[in-house]
Every structure is written in C-alpha cells, then in structure tokens.
Design a protein around this motif. Structure first.
Motif, PDB file in Angstrom:
ATOM      1  N   ARG A 133       0.805  -1.229   0.000  1.00  0.00           N
ATOM      2  CA  ARG A 133       0.000   0.000   0.000  1.00  0.00           C
ATOM      3  C   ARG A 133       0.837   1.278   0.000  1.00  0.00           C
ATOM      4  N   ASP A 134       2.125   1.166   0.365  1.00  0.00           N
ATOM      5  CA  ASP A 134       2.983   2.342   0.374  1.00  0.00           C
ATOM      6  C   ASP A 134       3.499   2.714  -1.020  1.00  0.00           C
ATOM      7  N   GLY A 135       3.348   1.815  -1.986  1.00  0.00           N
ATOM      8  CA  GLY A 135       3.708   2.114  -3.368  1.00  0.00           C
ATOM      9  C   GLY A 135       5.197   2.168  -3.667  1.00  0.00           C
ATOM     10  N   MET A 136       6.017   1.612  -2.815  1.00  0.00           N
ATOM     11  CA  MET A 136       7.465   1.644  -3.031  1.00  0.00           C
ATOM     12  C   MET A 136       7.964   0.477  -3.885  1.00  0.00           C
ATOM     13  N   GLY A 137       7.157  -0.580  -4.012  1.00  0.00           N
ATOM     14  CA  GLY A 137       7.562  -1.731  -4.808  1.00  0.00           C
ATOM     15  C   GLY A 137       8.330  -2.786  -4.034  1.00  0.00           C
ATOM     16  N   TYR A 138       8.595  -2.537  -2.766  1.00  0.00           N
ATOM     17  CA  TYR A 138       9.293  -3.498  -1.919  1.00  0.00           C
ATOM     18  C   TYR A 138       8.791  -3.354  -0.490  1.00  0.00           C
ATOM     19  N   THR A 139       9.112  -4.345   0.322  1.00  0.00           N
ATOM     20  CA  THR A 139       8.766  -4.331   1.740  1.00  0.00           C
ATOM     21  C   THR A 139      10.044  -4.358   2.558  1.00  0.00           C
ATOM     22  N   VAL A 140      10.056  -3.611   3.655  1.00  0.00           N
ATOM     23  CA  VAL A 140      11.135  -3.658   4.639  1.00  0.00           C
ATOM     24  C   VAL A 140      10.514  -4.076   5.966  1.00  0.00           C
ATOM     25  N   THR A 141      11.142  -5.060   6.617  1.00  0.00           N
ATOM     26  CA  THR A 141      10.627  -5.564   7.894  1.00  0.00           C
ATOM     27  C   THR A 141      11.706  -5.548   8.968  1.00  0.00           C
ATOM     28  N   HIS A 142      11.260  -5.554  10.191  1.00  0.00           N
ATOM     29  CA  HIS A 142      12.095  -5.811  11.368  1.00  0.00           C
ATOM     30  C   HIS A 142      11.554  -7.127  11.904  1.00  0.00           C
ATOM     31  N   THR A 143      12.333  -8.190  11.759  1.00  0.00           N
ATOM     32  CA  THR A 143      11.838  -9.535  12.049  1.00  0.00           C
ATOM     33  C   THR A 143      12.618 -10.183  13.177  1.00  0.00           C
ATOM     34  N   PRO A 153      19.870 -21.535  19.825  1.00  0.00           N
ATOM     35  CA  PRO A 153      19.028 -21.999  20.935  1.00  0.00           C
ATOM     36  C   PRO A 153      19.073 -21.055  22.138  1.00  0.00           C
ATOM     37  N   HIS A 154      20.027 -20.132  22.157  1.00  0.00           N
ATOM     38  CA  HIS A 154      20.255 -19.294  23.330  1.00  0.00           C
ATOM     39  C   HIS A 154      19.737 -17.863  23.209  1.00  0.00           C
ATOM     40  N   GLU A 155      19.372 -17.444  21.982  1.00  0.00           N
ATOM     41  CA  GLU A 155      18.965 -16.050  21.803  1.00  0.00           C
ATOM     42  C   GLU A 155      18.128 -15.893  20.548  1.00  0.00           C
ATOM     43  N   ASP A 156      17.238 -14.916  20.588  1.00  0.00           N
ATOM     44  CA  ASP A 156      16.499 -14.560  19.388  1.00  0.00           C
ATOM     45  C   ASP A 156      17.463 -13.972  18.370  1.00  0.00           C
ATOM     46  N   MET A 157      17.116 -14.136  17.093  1.00  0.00           N
ATOM     47  CA  MET A 157      17.863 -13.505  16.013  1.00  0.00           C
ATOM     48  C   MET A 157      16.979 -12.395  15.459  1.00  0.00           C
ATOM     49  N   VAL A 158      17.549 -11.214  15.248  1.00  0.00           N
ATOM     50  CA  VAL A 158      16.787 -10.088  14.727  1.00  0.00           C
ATOM     51  C   VAL A 158      17.346  -9.712  13.365  1.00  0.00           C
ATOM     52  N   LEU A 159      16.449  -9.648  12.381  1.00  0.00           N
ATOM     53  CA  LEU A 159      16.822  -9.376  11.002  1.00  0.00           C
ATOM     54  C   LEU A 159      16.071  -8.166  10.465  1.00  0.00           C
ATOM     55  N   VAL A 160      16.733  -7.389   9.628  1.00  0.00           N
ATOM     56  CA  VAL A 160      16.062  -6.392   8.800  1.00  0.00           C
ATOM     57  C   VAL A 160      15.974  -7.037   7.425  1.00  0.00           C
ATOM     58  N   CYS A 161      14.739  -7.229   6.943  1.00  0.00           N
ATOM     59  CA  CYS A 161      14.523  -7.959   5.702  1.00  0.00           C
ATOM     60  C   CYS A 161      13.876  -7.070   4.645  1.00  0.00           C
ATOM     61  N   MET A 162      14.198  -7.356   3.402  1.00  0.00           N
ATOM     62  CA  MET A 162      13.589  -6.651   2.286  1.00  0.00           C
ATOM     63  C   MET A 162      13.014  -7.682   1.329  1.00  0.00           C
ATOM     64  N   PHE A 163      11.763  -7.468   0.920  1.00  0.00           N
ATOM     65  CA  PHE A 163      11.083  -8.337  -0.032  1.00  0.00           C
ATOM     66  C   PHE A 163      10.721  -7.536  -1.274  1.00  0.00           C
ATOM     67  N   THR A 164      10.884  -8.149  -2.434  1.00  0.00           N
ATOM     68  CA  THR A 164      10.391  -7.575  -3.676  1.00  0.00           C
ATOM     69  C   THR A 164       9.784  -8.690  -4.503  1.00  0.00           C
ATOM     70  N   PRO A 165       8.606  -8.507  -5.086  1.00  0.00           N
ATOM     71  CA  PRO A 165       7.748  -7.348  -4.922  1.00  0.00           C
ATOM     72  C   PRO A 165       7.263  -7.225  -3.479  1.00  0.00           C
ATOM     73  N   ALA A 166       6.609  -6.116  -3.201  1.00  0.00           N
ATOM     74  CA  ALA A 166       6.169  -5.814  -1.844  1.00  0.00           C
ATOM     75  C   ALA A 166       5.150  -6.827  -1.331  1.00  0.00           C
ATOM     76  N   LEU A 167       5.182  -7.062  -0.019  1.00  0.00           N
ATOM     77  CA  LEU A 167       4.172  -7.877   0.650  1.00  0.00           C
ATOM     78  C   LEU A 167       2.901  -7.050   0.837  1.00  0.00           C
ATOM     79  N   ILE A 168       1.769  -7.717   0.869  1.00  0.00           N
ATOM     80  CA  ILE A 168       0.523  -7.031   1.217  1.00  0.00           C
ATOM     81  C   ILE A 168       0.645  -6.503   2.636  1.00  0.00           C
ATOM     82  N   GLY A 169       1.211  -7.315   3.529  1.00  0.00           N
ATOM     83  CA  GLY A 169       1.502  -6.853   4.875  1.00  0.00           C
ATOM     84  C   GLY A 169       1.038  -7.767   5.984  1.00  0.00           C
TER      85      GLY A 169
END
Length: 123
Positions: free
Chosen positions: A26-36, A94-110
């Motif tokens: 919906r943002d019209g950028m053509g890609y998605t950025v996430t904090h996962t 097994p000892h800690e969460d992993m945190v990723l900044v991810c980019m998807f193209t084409p964009a996710l609906i959300g």
C-alpha cells in the motif's frame, strides 16, 4: 516521504517469530522492509516462490541451511539474499532470538504469515 518508527508498526506473527512491516504494498514503493524477530531455538523451512528476499542480521545469531544442505552462520553484520527463490531452513540460536532487517520484492501485502506445517512455507 514516509516516516515510521518500530513502535508505530503492528507486529505480524509469522509462525516462529514476529515481523514488523515498515513498508508494504500500500505504500507504493515496490518493496517491503521488515524488522523480524526469529525466536530462539526455532527452525523454519521457508521458500518464497513469489518474492525475492534479503536479510541483514542486527542482533542474535543462527544459521541458514540451503537446499544442498550447506550451512551458513548468520551473526550480527551478516546479510543473506535469496536471489533464486531458494528453499532454505532458517534456524535461530538456541540461546537467543535472532533479529533481522529484511527486504522483499515485490512488496508484501503486509499481513502474510507462514504455514510451517508444510514442507516449505512460502508467501
């Protein structure tokens, strides 16, 4: 201009973690950025048939296992890119969460989430 803070995004439970989608279709950028966040000790079999994805690790650690069975350590400062819709396993330490900044193209609906009961879950 689009300005968003993590605290202003809704988290989407994706199966083995939580994904905050900063940018979506919906943002019209053509890609998605996430904090996962990938929960500690989880193993997710994933394959994105409709999207290319790149993930940059900003906290925690884990590994990615490719379809050939090769293991790749993921730690802070590591990026991995699935440039061929690669099936893979994403495994958090097994000892800690992993945190990723991810980019998807084409964009996710959300609101997409994985069905981890399938052999490989996808969007």
């Amino acid at each position: 201009m689009i300005i968003r803070k993590l605290s202003e995004t809704e988290g989407v439970e994706w199966g083995n973690g939580l994904s905050h989608r900063f940018l979506t279709l919906r943002d019209g950028m053509g890609y998605t950025v996430t904090h996962t966040v990938v929960r500690a000790g989880t193993d997710s079999a994933l394959e994105y048939k409709n999207h290319l994805e790149a993930c940059y690790c900003i906290a925690g650690s884990g590994k990615v296992i490719d379809s050939a069975g090769d293991e790749h350590v993921i730690e802070v400062g590591t990026i991995y890119a699935l440039d061929k819709h690669d099936p893979h396993h994403l495994i958090a330490s097994p000892h800690e969460d992993m945190v990723l900044v991810c980019m998807f193209t084409p964009a996710l609906i959300g609101d997409e989430s994985h069905n981890l009961d399938d052999e490989y879950s996808n969007y």
